[in-house]
Write a protein that holds these residues in place. Structure first.
Motif, PDB file in Angstrom:
ATOM      1  N   ALA A   1       0.619  -1.196   0.148  1.00  9.24           N
ATOM      2  CA  ALA A   1      -0.239   0.058  -0.232  1.00  9.24           C
ATOM      3  C   ALA A   1       0.926   0.981  -0.334  1.00  9.24           C
ATOM      4  CB  ALA A   1      -1.023   0.051   0.996  1.00  9.24           C
ATOM      5  N   ASP A   2       1.936   1.069   0.682  1.00  8.04           N
ATOM      6  CA  ASP A   2       3.142   1.978   0.664  1.00  8.04           C
ATOM      7  C   ASP A   2       3.357   2.250  -0.941  1.00  8.04           C
ATOM      8  OD1 ASP A   2       2.160   2.954   3.010  1.00  8.04           O
ATOM      9  OD2 ASP A   2       4.614   1.531   4.191  1.00  8.04           O
ATOM     10  N   GLN A   3       3.973   1.815  -1.011  1.00  6.41           N
ATOM     11  CA  GLN A   3       4.832   1.372  -2.189  1.00  6.41           C
ATOM     12  C   GLN A   3       4.246   0.518  -3.979  1.00  6.41           C
ATOM     13  OE1 GLN A   3       6.446   1.726  -5.945  1.00  6.41           O
ATOM     14  NE2 GLN A   3       7.741   0.166  -4.789  1.00  6.41           N
ATOM     15  N   PRO A   4       3.450   0.792  -4.085  1.00 11.40           N
ATOM     16  CA  PRO A   4       2.411  -0.056  -5.359  1.00 11.40           C
ATOM     17  C   PRO A   4       3.170  -0.145  -6.389  1.00 11.40           C
ATOM     18  CG  PRO A   4       1.262   2.134  -5.420  1.00 11.40           C
ATOM     19  CD  PRO A   4       2.376   2.516  -3.689  1.00 11.40           C
ATOM     20  N   ASN A   5       3.769   0.527  -6.794  1.00 10.81           N
ATOM     21  CA  ASN A   5       4.412   0.313  -7.852  1.00 10.81           C
ATOM     22  C   ASN A   5       5.356  -0.705  -8.459  1.00 10.81           C
ATOM     23  OD1 ASN A   5       3.992   2.313  -9.058  1.00 10.81           O
ATOM     24  ND2 ASN A   5       5.412   4.136  -8.878  1.00 10.81           N
ATOM     25  N   VAL A   6       4.965  -1.715  -9.207  1.00  9.23           N
ATOM     26  CA  VAL A   6       6.239  -2.997  -9.422  1.00  9.23           C
ATOM     27  C   VAL A   6       6.792  -2.623 -10.256  1.00  9.23           C
ATOM     28  CG1 VAL A   6       4.855  -4.432  -7.999  1.00  9.23           C
ATOM     29  CG2 VAL A   6       4.179  -4.488 -10.354  1.00  9.23           C
ATOM     30  N   PRO A   7       7.874  -3.642 -10.785  1.00 11.81           N
ATOM     31  CA  PRO A   7       8.181  -3.470 -12.103  1.00 11.81           C
ATOM     32  C   PRO A   7       8.375  -4.497 -13.124  1.00 11.81           C
ATOM     33  CG  PRO A   7      10.226  -4.060 -10.707  1.00 11.81           C
ATOM     34  CD  PRO A   7       8.988  -3.928  -9.510  1.00 11.81           C
ATOM     35  N   ALA A   8       8.926  -4.686 -14.028  1.00 11.97           N
ATOM     36  CA  ALA A   8       9.004  -5.842 -15.250  1.00 11.97           C
ATOM     37  C   ALA A   8      10.204  -6.575 -14.555  1.00 11.97           C
ATOM     38  CB  ALA A   8       9.047  -5.779 -16.192  1.00 11.97           C
ATOM     39  N   ARG A   9      10.128  -7.698 -14.541  1.00 15.24           N
ATOM     40  CA  ARG A   9      10.664  -8.592 -13.359  1.00 15.24           C
ATOM     41  C   ARG A   9      11.418 -10.230 -14.442  1.00 15.24           C
ATOM     42  NH1 ARG A   9       9.491 -10.802  -7.364  1.00 15.24           N
ATOM     43  NH2 ARG A   9       8.980 -12.539  -9.231  1.00 15.24           N
ATOM     44  N   SER A  10      12.809  -9.709 -14.062  1.00 16.21           N
ATOM     45  CA  SER A  10      12.707 -11.420 -14.281  1.00 16.21           C
ATOM     46  C   SER A  10      13.707 -12.073 -13.030  1.00 16.21           C
ATOM     47  CB  SER A  10      13.735 -11.933 -15.165  1.00 16.21           C
ATOM     48  OG  SER A  10      13.767 -11.080 -17.176  1.00 16.21           O
ATOM     49  N   ALA A  11      13.439 -13.589 -13.082  1.00 15.15           N
ATOM     50  CA  ALA A  11      14.212 -14.177 -11.841  1.00 15.15           C
ATOM     51  C   ALA A  11      14.865 -15.212 -12.416  1.00 15.15           C
ATOM     52  CB  ALA A  11      13.849 -14.453 -10.778  1.00 15.15           C
ATOM     53  N   PHE A  12      16.693 -15.173 -11.804  1.00 13.84           N
ATOM     54  CA  PHE A  12      17.334 -16.479 -12.886  1.00 13.84           C
ATOM     55  C   PHE A  12      18.106 -17.286 -11.816  1.00 13.84           C
ATOM     56  CE2 PHE A  12      17.179 -12.204 -15.259  1.00 13.84           C
ATOM     57  CZ  PHE A  12      16.684 -12.941 -16.632  1.00 13.84           C
ATOM     58  N   ALA A  13      17.643 -18.094 -11.561  1.00 12.85           N
ATOM     59  CA  ALA A  13      18.957 -18.654 -10.752  1.00 12.85           C
ATOM     60  C   ALA A  13      20.396 -19.387 -11.945  1.00 12.85           C
ATOM     61  CB  ALA A  13      17.962 -20.549 -10.739  1.00 12.85           C
ATOM     62  N   VAL A  14      21.333 -18.929 -11.145  1.00  9.15           N
ATOM     63  CA  VAL A  14      22.546 -18.955 -11.468  1.00  9.15           C
ATOM     64  C   VAL A  14      23.320 -20.143 -11.002  1.00  9.15           C
ATOM     65  CG1 VAL A  14      22.630 -16.538 -12.450  1.00  9.15           C
ATOM     66  CG2 VAL A  14      23.320 -16.874 -10.708  1.00  9.15           C
ATOM     67  N   ALA A  15      24.287 -20.712 -11.471  1.00 12.00           N
ATOM     68  CA  ALA A  15      24.906 -21.549 -10.595  1.00 12.00           C
ATOM     69  C   ALA A  15      25.846 -20.565  -9.937  1.00 12.00           C
ATOM     70  CB  ALA A  15      26.568 -22.051 -11.852  1.00 12.00           C
TER      71      ALA A  15
END
Length: 174
Positions: free
Chosen positions: A139-153
Motif C-alpha cells: 500500500a505504501d509503494q504499489p509500483n511494481v517493475p517488470a522483473r526477471s528472476a534467474f537461478a545461476v550457478a
C-alpha cells in the motif's frame, strides 16, 4: 509534381506534425506518466511503458552487506538466509536510488540473480519474495517493475545468495 510543389507539401506536413505534437493531438499529454501493466495476482508488471523525455538510471548488481562479521568471510553465514539477503540487497538498491533523488517507485525493470543455498541445495524463491514484498507492491509503494528472476550457478561473492540489478527512470523536469 514539380520540385517547388513537393517542397511546399513537405513544409506543410512538417508544420502540421509540429502543431499536432505541440497541441497533444498525438495522444501525449504535456506530462506523460510511466504506465505499468501489473500481473493480476502477483507483484510484478508484465510490462512497463516509459514515455519520451524520462532519463534512465541503471543500478549495477548489488548484493547484501555482511550481517555477521564473526562468521567466516564470504560465506552465506556472514550474509544471512535468502530473506535476510534479499531484504538487505533491496535496501542497498533503495539507498543507491535515494542518493540520486529517486526511490523504489521509480524502478521499472529488475533482474534477480539467485543461487541455491549451499546448506539445503535449494533455491529459496519464497524467501526472496518475502524480502521483495517489503519494497514492492505494498500500500505504501504499489509500483511494481517488470522483473526477471534467474537461478545461476554462482555469483561473484560466494556468500551471496542473491544479486539485484535495476533500471529506474526519472521524470522530466517541469
Amino acid at each position: 509534381m514539380n520540385h517547388h510543389h513537393g517542397r511546399t507539401i513537405r513544409r506543410g506536413l512538417l508544420a502540421a506534425v509540429g502543431l499536432a505534437l505541440a497541441s497533444g493531438a498525438c495522444g501525449m499529454s504535456a506530462r506523460a506518466e510511466v504506465v505499468r501493466y501489473p500481473e493480476a495476482d502477483y507483484p510484478i508488471s508484465t510490462a512497463v511503458e516509459v514515455p519520451a523525455g524520462y532519463s534512465t538510471v541503471y543500478i549495477s548488481g548489488l548484493g547484501p552487506p555482511v550481517r555477521d562479521s564473526h562468521a567466516p568471510a564470504r560465506t552465506p553465514a556472514a550474509y544471512g538466509d535468502m530473506e535476510d539477503q534479499s531484504t538487505a540487497a533491496f535496501q542497498r538498491v533503495k539507498d543507491a536510488l535515494g542518493k540520486m533523488g529517486l526511490g523504489m517507485a521509480d524502478v521499472v525493470q529488475m533482474h534477480l540473480y539467485m543461487v541455491a543455498d549451499p546448506a539445503t541445495k535449494k533455491l529459496d524463491f519464497e524467501g526472496m519474495m518475502h524480502g521483495y514484498r517489503r519494497f514492492f507492491g505494498s500500500a505504501d509503494q504499489p509500483n511494481v517493475p517488470a522483473r526477471s528472476a534467474f537461478a545461476v550457478a554462482q555469483l561473484a561473492n560466494p556468500g551471496w545468495l542473491i544479486e539485484v540489478e535495476v533500471v529506474a527512470v526519472r521524470a522530466p523536469k517541469k
